[in-house]
Design a protein around this motif. Structure first.
Motif, PDB file in Angstrom:
ATOM      1  N   LYS A  52       0.714  -1.445   0.163  1.00  0.00           N
ATOM      2  CA  LYS A  52      -0.131  -0.079  -0.010  1.00  0.00           C
ATOM      3  C   LYS A  52       0.846   1.274  -0.068  1.00  0.00           C
ATOM      4  O   LYS A  52       0.141   2.432   0.141  1.00  0.00           O
ATOM      5  CB  LYS A  52      -1.057  -0.057   1.122  1.00  0.00           C
ATOM      6  N   SER A  54       4.055   3.270  -1.943  1.00  0.00           N
ATOM      7  CA  SER A  54       4.817   3.629  -3.141  1.00  0.00           C
ATOM      8  C   SER A  54       5.860   4.537  -2.820  1.00  0.00           C
ATOM      9  O   SER A  54       5.620   5.590  -2.194  1.00  0.00           O
ATOM     10  CB  SER A  54       4.017   3.723  -4.432  1.00  0.00           C
ATOM     11  N   SER A  72       3.585   7.779  -1.532  1.00  0.00           N
ATOM     12  CA  SER A  72       2.177   7.851  -1.830  1.00  0.00           C
ATOM     13  C   SER A  72       1.275   6.296  -0.958  1.00  0.00           C
ATOM     14  O   SER A  72       2.092   5.479  -1.165  1.00  0.00           O
ATOM     15  CB  SER A  72       1.857   7.819  -3.155  1.00  0.00           C
ATOM     16  N   VAL A  73       0.476   6.666  -0.277  1.00  0.00           N
ATOM     17  CA  VAL A  73      -0.211   5.525   0.654  1.00  0.00           C
ATOM     18  C   VAL A  73      -1.346   5.470  -0.158  1.00  0.00           C
ATOM     19  O   VAL A  73      -2.203   6.205  -0.082  1.00  0.00           O
ATOM     20  CB  VAL A  73      -0.226   5.903   2.087  1.00  0.00           C
ATOM     21  N   ASP A  74      -1.785   4.035  -0.579  1.00  0.00           N
ATOM     22  CA  ASP A  74      -2.864   3.940  -1.246  1.00  0.00           C
ATOM     23  C   ASP A  74      -3.808   3.297  -0.184  1.00  0.00           C
ATOM     24  O   ASP A  74      -4.162   2.264   0.230  1.00  0.00           O
ATOM     25  CB  ASP A  74      -2.671   2.654  -2.211  1.00  0.00           C
ATOM     26  N   ALA A  75      -4.739   4.319   0.406  1.00  0.00           N
ATOM     27  CA  ALA A  75      -5.458   4.074   1.494  1.00  0.00           C
ATOM     28  C   ALA A  75      -6.789   5.221   1.281  1.00  0.00           C
ATOM     29  O   ALA A  75      -6.414   6.183   1.025  1.00  0.00           O
ATOM     30  CB  ALA A  75      -4.927   4.114   2.809  1.00  0.00           C
ATOM     31  N   LYS A 109      -5.219  13.181   0.211  1.00  0.00           N
ATOM     32  CA  LYS A 109      -4.522  12.003  -0.309  1.00  0.00           C
ATOM     33  C   LYS A 109      -3.066  12.091   0.579  1.00  0.00           C
ATOM     34  O   LYS A 109      -2.839  12.959   1.138  1.00  0.00           O
ATOM     35  CB  LYS A 109      -3.795  12.213  -1.874  1.00  0.00           C
ATOM     36  N   ASP A 111      -0.037  11.594  -0.077  1.00  0.00           N
ATOM     37  CA  ASP A 111       1.162  11.916  -0.650  1.00  0.00           C
ATOM     38  C   ASP A 111       2.137  13.013  -0.014  1.00  0.00           C
ATOM     39  O   ASP A 111       1.400  13.829   0.351  1.00  0.00           O
ATOM     40  CB  ASP A 111       0.605  12.433  -1.918  1.00  0.00           C
ATOM     41  N   TYR A 136       1.332  -0.198   7.671  1.00  0.00           N
ATOM     42  CA  TYR A 136       1.766  -0.509   6.382  1.00  0.00           C
ATOM     43  C   TYR A 136       3.001   0.007   6.227  1.00  0.00           C
ATOM     44  O   TYR A 136       3.836   0.990   6.838  1.00  0.00           O
ATOM     45  CB  TYR A 136       1.079  -0.026   5.006  1.00  0.00           C
TER      46      TYR A 136
END
Length: 151
Positions: A52, A54, A72-75, A109, A111, A136
């Motif tokens: 999660k 990048s 960047s965290v995909d959450a 976001k 980011d 994460y």
């Protein structure tokens, strides 16, 4: 008041200088274990799950003084579930702590981007916490040709 001879004063000065050099040499050596301890402190002992996150870093940094970093965290970033904090560590720097970013649902976001200083070739470890307690992590190796911390 007791008189101190010149010889005794020089001996105290030399001993003090030797102790300060030993103290500086000990603090200038961070290890991956130091970074792992910082992650454990950040997460409260909870084991982070890989994924999660990048990390955008150059594979080879010619100058360690200014290395561009973007994470960047995909959450989700809703009122109930959002990324609260992101910790960035460099496990080969004298002090592994590089940056901590704080987010709210209003951030939109999770980011962030900045420039970091790296002493030598090392891993960059990014750890993120969410408001629901999920943790994460991700890491990336950066090869540094000229160190940014005097190396």
């Amino acid at each position: 008041m007791q008189n101190i001879s010149r010889r005794t004063a020089l001996a105290f000065g030399a001993a003090g200088a030797a102790l300060s050099l030993v103290g500086f040499a000990k603090t200038a050596q961070a290890t991956p274990e130091t970074a792992a301890a910082d992650v454990a402190k950040f997460t409260g002992g909870k084991a982070p799950v890989a994924g999660k996150i990048s990390i955008e870093l150059p594979e080879i940094a010619e100058n360690g003084n200014t290395v561009p970093l973007a994470i960047s965290v995909d959450a989700p970033m809703t009122e109930d579930d959002y990324v609260t904090d992101v910790l960035v560590l460099a496990d080969g720097n004298p002090n592994p702590g590089v940056a901590t970013f704080h987010f709210t649902p209003l951030s939109g976001k999770a980011d962030a981007s900045t420039r970091i200083r790296l002493a030598t070739t090392q891993n960059i470890v990014v750890t993120a916490k969410t408001s629901k307690g999920a943790v994460y992590t991700a890491s990336k190796l950066v090869k540094v040709t000229i160190g940014g911390c005097g190396g």
